[in-house]
Design an enzyme around this catalytic site. Structure first.
Site, PDB file in Angstrom:
ATOM      1  N   LYS A   1      43.305  32.117  28.166  1.00  0.00           N
ATOM      2  CA  LYS A   1      44.554  31.497  28.649  1.00  0.00           C
ATOM      3  C   LYS A   1      44.789  30.151  27.982  1.00  0.00           C
ATOM      4  O   LYS A   1      45.933  29.747  27.780  1.00  0.00           O
ATOM      5  CB  LYS A   1      44.539  31.357  30.173  1.00  0.00           C
ATOM      6  CG  LYS A   1      44.603  32.715  30.838  1.00  0.00           C
ATOM      7  CD  LYS A   1      45.286  32.688  32.171  1.00  0.00           C
ATOM      8  CE  LYS A   1      45.537  34.113  32.621  1.00  0.00           C
ATOM      9  NZ  LYS A   1      45.676  34.268  34.045  1.00  0.00           N
ATOM     10  N   LYS A   8      44.949  44.874  26.883  1.00  0.00           N
ATOM     11  CA  LYS A   8      45.039  45.163  28.317  1.00  0.00           C
ATOM     12  C   LYS A   8      46.502  45.332  28.721  1.00  0.00           C
ATOM     13  O   LYS A   8      47.362  44.623  28.199  1.00  0.00           O
ATOM     14  CB  LYS A   8      44.423  43.973  29.079  1.00  0.00           C
ATOM     15  CG  LYS A   8      44.229  44.208  30.551  1.00  0.00           C
ATOM     16  CD  LYS A   8      43.605  43.001  31.233  1.00  0.00           C
ATOM     17  CE  LYS A   8      44.646  42.018  31.718  1.00  0.00           C
ATOM     18  NZ  LYS A   8      44.151  41.021  32.672  1.00  0.00           N
ATOM     19  N   LYS A  35      50.912  41.930  33.036  1.00  0.00           N
ATOM     20  CA  LYS A  35      52.009  41.826  34.000  1.00  0.00           C
ATOM     21  C   LYS A  35      53.283  41.214  33.442  1.00  0.00           C
ATOM     22  O   LYS A  35      54.301  41.243  34.104  1.00  0.00           O
ATOM     23  CB  LYS A  35      51.571  40.896  35.139  1.00  0.00           C
ATOM     24  CG  LYS A  35      50.678  41.522  36.186  1.00  0.00           C
ATOM     25  CD  LYS A  35      50.499  40.487  37.300  1.00  0.00           C
ATOM     26  CE  LYS A  35      49.333  40.751  38.200  1.00  0.00           C
ATOM     27  NZ  LYS A  35      48.598  39.533  38.527  1.00  0.00           N
TER      28      LYS A  35
HETATM   29  P1  TYM Z   1      45.116  39.779  38.776  1.00  0.00           P
HETATM   30  O1  TYM Z   1      46.264  39.409  39.628  1.00  0.00           O
HETATM   31  O2  TYM Z   1      45.176  39.451  37.324  1.00  0.00           O
HETATM   32  O3  TYM Z   1      44.823  41.313  38.895  1.00  0.00           O
HETATM   33  C1  TYM Z   1      44.666  41.966  40.157  1.00  0.00           C
HETATM   34  C2  TYM Z   1      43.642  43.090  40.016  1.00  0.00           C
HETATM   35  O4  TYM Z   1      44.081  44.035  39.031  1.00  0.00           O
HETATM   36  C3  TYM Z   1      43.055  44.226  38.061  1.00  0.00           C
HETATM   37  N1  TYM Z   1      43.696  44.493  36.759  1.00  0.00           N
HETATM   38  C4  TYM Z   1      43.491  45.574  36.018  1.00  0.00           C
HETATM   39  N2  TYM Z   1      42.692  46.635  36.196  1.00  0.00           N
HETATM   40  C5  TYM Z   1      42.724  47.602  35.229  1.00  0.00           C
HETATM   41  N3  TYM Z   1      43.485  47.546  34.115  1.00  0.00           N
HETATM   42  C6  TYM Z   1      44.294  46.492  33.896  1.00  0.00           C
HETATM   43  N4  TYM Z   1      45.057  46.451  32.812  1.00  0.00           N
HETATM   44  C7  TYM Z   1      44.326  45.443  34.865  1.00  0.00           C
HETATM   45  N5  TYM Z   1      44.998  44.274  34.971  1.00  0.00           N
HETATM   46  C8  TYM Z   1      44.601  43.699  36.123  1.00  0.00           C
HETATM   47  C9  TYM Z   1      42.265  42.925  38.067  1.00  0.00           C
HETATM   48  O5  TYM Z   1      40.974  43.113  37.551  1.00  0.00           O
HETATM   49  C10 TYM Z   1      42.282  42.563  39.533  1.00  0.00           C
HETATM   50  O6  TYM Z   1      41.257  43.205  40.247  1.00  0.00           O
HETATM   51  N6  TYM Z   1      41.948  36.137  39.793  1.00  0.00           N
HETATM   52  C11 TYM Z   1      42.407  37.412  40.267  1.00  0.00           C
HETATM   53  C12 TYM Z   1      42.929  37.354  41.693  1.00  0.00           C
HETATM   54  C13 TYM Z   1      41.957  36.813  42.666  1.00  0.00           C
HETATM   55  C14 TYM Z   1      40.795  37.458  43.149  1.00  0.00           C
HETATM   56  C15 TYM Z   1      40.203  36.544  44.072  1.00  0.00           C
HETATM   57  C16 TYM Z   1      40.215  38.706  42.894  1.00  0.00           C
HETATM   58  C17 TYM Z   1      42.046  35.602  43.273  1.00  0.00           C
HETATM   59  N7  TYM Z   1      40.974  35.449  44.113  1.00  0.00           N
HETATM   60  C18 TYM Z   1      39.012  36.859  44.727  1.00  0.00           C
HETATM   61  C19 TYM Z   1      39.022  39.008  43.580  1.00  0.00           C
HETATM   62  C20 TYM Z   1      38.442  38.109  44.464  1.00  0.00           C
HETATM   63  C21 TYM Z   1      43.533  37.870  39.360  1.00  0.00           C
HETATM   64  O7  TYM Z   1      44.185  37.082  38.735  1.00  0.00           O
HETATM   65  O8  TYM Z   1      43.781  39.172  39.393  1.00  0.00           O
END
Ligand code: TYM
Length: 340
Positions: A123, A205, A208
């Protein structure tokens, strides 16, 4: 410990926590990598799921967008199967304990450990003008999210595993410095779908951001948009529908199909044995339309009543705040803060 106690301990329901950030538009990757499993986990475990809105401001975001994205994601969590009565579903910023614990945990996290996080490095490269301290501290806030609820299991996609590892390191350090305080959680990724790739660049990947256009399937996309994007999905100049490292596009489509239908990649390969690439892409598109249709329909109903949605947010925040406060009080005491 008598036999009855032992049995009770063995049967103790596991605690599950996970979260998703309200930036951009939630994708099929978010769904297949994580959200798909969250509703079902509530049957056997005590589950908590959050919209990680505090995490969303590490990258510049307009106030209006943050508000809309947060509501959209909260409704989507319910639409994918999380039950707001049985489970705990809430907005992270509604429970102030997250920010409080995050500050405390900063003091048990080494600068070098946080510097090694791949997502921070990525990032920083993408936004060289806004490498803020929040971006650096992001995984510590994540650790606070998880540890506040004494979670045993953290179901995530592959890209979050490194952050869960750091959370374990912080929890162990705190437990060793004082006395056991935090449950040390494990990260759990699905067999298929832990990393869904972009349809237009299957080495990247699925992300979003709207800019990723045809490469990303958004959970709320219309059937037409989904079919159009699958039709354009990058494959290769071969004709064989088989997963392999040299065929990232085909492997990605097989993975999507397998994850959507709860079958293995081998089973998916057999289903498409004599299929042309065009037919294969069409069928994966159709399967995706059917997977996402009920979610979109439920989502639309939920969004039709903003007051009801806000009431559900309040209920979730109350339940979460109660549990979070118990851990936070314990942590303040252990460190030596005066409690009156
Ligand atoms: P975030 O919002 O980027 O993504 C949410 C969840 O989706 C999964 N993910 C994917 N899995 C498979 N293929 C993909 N292309 C893909 N893109 C995203 C992510 O691995 C995630 O599980 N930091 C975290 C949010 C968070 C969190 C937490 C997660 C905040 N606090 C505590 C677990 C525990 C995040 O930005 O996820």
């Amino acid at each position: 410990m008598n036999e009855q106690n032992l049995q009770q301990n063995a049967e103790k329901r596991k605690r599950v926590f996970s979260a998703i950030k309200p930036t951009g538009n939630p994708t099929l990757g978010n769904y297949l990598g994580a959200m798909k499993y969250w509703g079902d986990m509530g049957k056997d475990c005590d589950t908590l799921f959050a919209v990680a809105d505090l995490h969303a401001i590490t990258v510049a975001i307009e106030p209006k967008e943050l508000r809309e994205n947060s509501k959209r994601l909260f409704a989507l969590l319910i639409a994918v199967g999380i039950d707001p009565e049985r489970d705990v579903v809430f907005l992270q910023s509604h429970v102030t304990a997250h920010a409080e614990l995050s500050w405390l945990l900063n003091n048990y996290t080494m600068f070098g450990e946080a510097s090694r996080m791949t997502q921070f490095k990525d990032k920083s490269k993408k936004n060289p003008d806004n490498i803020n301290v929040g971006l650096f501290d992001y995984p510590v806030l994540m650790a606070a999210d998880i540890l506040l609820y004494q979670a045993d299991i953290v179901p995530v996609g592959e890209d979050q595993l490194q952050h869960v590892e750091l959370c374990r390191t912080i929890a162990n350090r705190f437990n060793n410095r004082y006395t056991p305080t935090f449950t040390v959680p494990v990260g759990k990724i699905p067999t298929y779908g832990a990393r869904i790739h972009s349809l237009s660049d299957p080495t990247a990947k699925m992300g979003k951001s709207e800019g990723e256009g045809d490469g990303s399937i958004f959970i709320l996309d219309t059937p037409d948009a989904i079919m159009r994007k699958f039709k354009r999905a990058v494959t290769d100049c071969d004709t064989e529908i088989k997963a392999s490292e040299s065929k990232p596009g085909i492997t990605n489509l097989l993975t999507i199909y397998a994850a959507e239908n709860d079958i293995t990649i081998e089973q998916a390969e057999r289903e498409f044995q004599n299929c042309s690439y065009a037919d294969f892409k069409k069928r994966v598109g159709e399967a995706t339309v059917e997977t996402l249709r009920p979610i979109r329909e439920k989502y639309e109903k939920l969004r039709a009543d903003d007051n009801a949605l806000c009431e559900l947010m309040k209920m979730g925040a109350q339940k979460a705040a109660y549990l979070a406060r118990k851990t936070l009080d314990k942590v303040y005491k252990k460190i030596g803060f005066v409690r009156v």
